[in-house]
Design a protein around this motif. Structure first.
Motif, PDB file in Angstrom:
ATOM      1  N   SER A  76       0.830  -1.203   0.000  1.00 20.99           N
ATOM      2  CA  SER A  76       0.000   0.000   0.000  1.00 20.99           C
ATOM      3  C   SER A  76       0.867   1.257   0.000  1.00 20.99           C
ATOM      4  CB  SER A  76      -0.924  -0.006   1.219  1.00 20.99           C
ATOM      5  OG  SER A  76      -1.747   1.139   1.235  1.00 20.99           O
ATOM      6  N   ARG A  80       1.071   4.246  -2.810  1.00 24.59           N
ATOM      7  CA  ARG A  80       0.940   5.668  -2.478  1.00 24.59           C
ATOM      8  C   ARG A  80       2.128   6.459  -3.005  1.00 24.59           C
ATOM      9  NH1 ARG A  80      -0.853   3.792   2.519  1.00 24.59           N
ATOM     10  NH2 ARG A  80       1.193   4.251   3.467  1.00 24.59           N
ATOM     11  N   GLU A  83       1.762   6.929  -6.702  1.00 23.17           N
ATOM     12  CA  GLU A  83       0.784   7.960  -7.011  1.00 23.17           C
ATOM     13  C   GLU A  83       1.355   9.353  -6.748  1.00 23.17           C
ATOM     14  OE1 GLU A  83      -3.962   8.897  -6.455  1.00 23.17           O
ATOM     15  OE2 GLU A  83      -2.966   7.600  -4.988  1.00 23.17           O
ATOM     16  N   GLU A  84       2.103   9.500  -5.686  1.00 24.67           N
ATOM     17  CA  GLU A  84       2.709  10.799  -5.388  1.00 24.67           C
ATOM     18  C   GLU A  84       3.696  11.207  -6.481  1.00 24.67           C
ATOM     19  OE1 GLU A  84       4.375  10.191  -1.545  1.00 24.67           O
ATOM     20  OE2 GLU A  84       2.426  10.235  -0.510  1.00 24.67           O
ATOM     21  N   ARG A 118      -5.819   8.203 -11.515  1.00 21.01           N
ATOM     22  CA  ARG A 118      -6.134   8.102 -10.090  1.00 21.01           C
ATOM     23  C   ARG A 118      -7.210   7.045  -9.851  1.00 21.01           C
ATOM     24  NH1 ARG A 118      -5.848  14.032 -10.846  1.00 21.01           N
ATOM     25  NH2 ARG A 118      -3.697  14.608 -10.327  1.00 21.01           N
ATOM     26  N   ARG A 125      -5.473  -0.425  -5.323  1.00 25.94           N
ATOM     27  CA  ARG A 125      -5.462  -0.522  -3.858  1.00 25.94           C
ATOM     28  C   ARG A 125      -6.525  -1.500  -3.373  1.00 25.94           C
ATOM     29  NH1 ARG A 125      -3.814   4.945  -4.136  1.00 25.94           N
ATOM     30  NH2 ARG A 125      -5.955   5.691  -4.293  1.00 25.94           N
TER      31      ARG A 125
END
Length: 317
Positions: A76, A80, A83-84, A118, A125
């Motif tokens: 996870s 993240r 995605e950042e 997104r 996820r």
């Protein structure tokens, strides 16, 4: 990435060329049918498709192939972080990860809606926590992010002869049809990852359930209830292909052979599963190599005709 494709796409920055080449490598290695179809696109559009595939594959690797010892929390956190990095790249910040850099460049070049990426990561996820789906509607909600948005990401790259919003529902449906095909084919592999994508209500309608699938996988024994459920899932998937089919004629003529080949070959995966006796709990069915080559050859002929037609129209203008 071939130099010809990069040059045709006008990608001259050395770092970007490396980034796109990495994405192409991922497509060639893991996306057998997808990569074959991509070869039918005009060279200048292929790098963008490789970039879209490469990013999706990177996220999928985090979910499923980060290593046997990686915890859900670690996976996870890695998603993240991905995605950042993507958000930063889409905002114009420099990034070093090749697949992120290539994707951000493609998104900018083709004005692809960032929300599509997104939404995709939301479904990735979900794979860390959700292990089955009670109903087909529940599964469709998951597939919006995991599959429909892939079709929508591709649409600006492919081009259309109608307003894009008219073609969008068909592009989304095709993404869903491809993923449902994978779910029918990959039941055993998904079980090994602790997941069942066939909806529980569909299984129950044929007397099947998760424990029966696990028993069949463990023992190697077949059960007619599983075969009946898989046949029903394949029929459902065929319905989604029918939803998608009108969109083929809405694409730019030079892109139609690519998507047409993928449409045919993915659909024939369902035929392969049927020929193998609906045994995808135990084996991964595949379209024979000779058939893939024949479809590709037919696609090349259509590509040639489409390009000649485009050149003639341009000359007449």
């Amino acid at each position: 990435m071939t130099v010809r494709e990069l040059d045709a796409a006008g990608i001259t920055d050395p770092g970007l060329r490396v980034a796109y080449s990495r994405s192409r490598h991922l497509n060639a290695r893991y996306g057998r049918t997808y990569f074959l179809a991509t070869r039918l696109l005009p060279p200048e559009r292929r790098p963008a498709v490789h970039a879209l595939y490469g990013f999706a594959r990177r996220a999928d690797d985090i979910v499923d192939d980060l290593g046997d010892t990686a915890t859900t929390a670690e996976r996870s956190a890695a998603l993240r972080a991905l995605e950042e990095r993507l958000d930063a790249a889409l905002a114009g910040a420099p990034v070093t990860e090749p697949v992120v850099r290539a994707l951000a460049h493609t998104a900018d070049a083709y004005a692809i809606d960032p929300s599509l990426f997104r939404d995709f990561l939301v479904s990735m996820r979900a794979d860390l926590e959700v292990t089955d789906y009670a109903t087909y509607e529940d599964l469709r909600a998951y597939m919006h992010g995991s599959a429909a948005v892939i079709g929508l990401q591709m649409l600006p790259v492919l081009g259309t002869v109608v307003p894009r919003e008219e073609a969008a529902p068909h592009a989304a449906a095709l993404g869903v049809a491809f993923q449902l095909t994978n779910f029918v084919r990959d039941v055993g592999e998904d079980l090994d990852r602790g997941r069942v994508y066939l909806p529980a209500d569909l299984l129950a309608a044929h007397g099947a359930h998760r424990d029966l699938l696990l028993w069949s996988r463990r023992t190697g024994r077949r059960d007619r209830r599983i075969g009946s459920a898989l046949a029903a899932a394949a029929a459902l998937t065929r319905d989604v292909y029918r939803e998608a089919a009108p969109g083929l004629a809405m694409l730019d003529p030079v892109a139609r052979p690519c998507i047409g080949a993928a449409f045919v070959l993915y659909g024939e995966i369902l035929d392969a599963v049927r020929r193998d006796g609906w045994s995808s709990v135990h084996r991964r069915s595949a379209v024979p190599r000779r058939r893939r080559a024949a479809v590709a050859a037919a696609g090349v002929a259509r590509v040639t005709a489409a390009r000649v037609g485009a050149a003639m129209r341009k000359g007449a203008a």
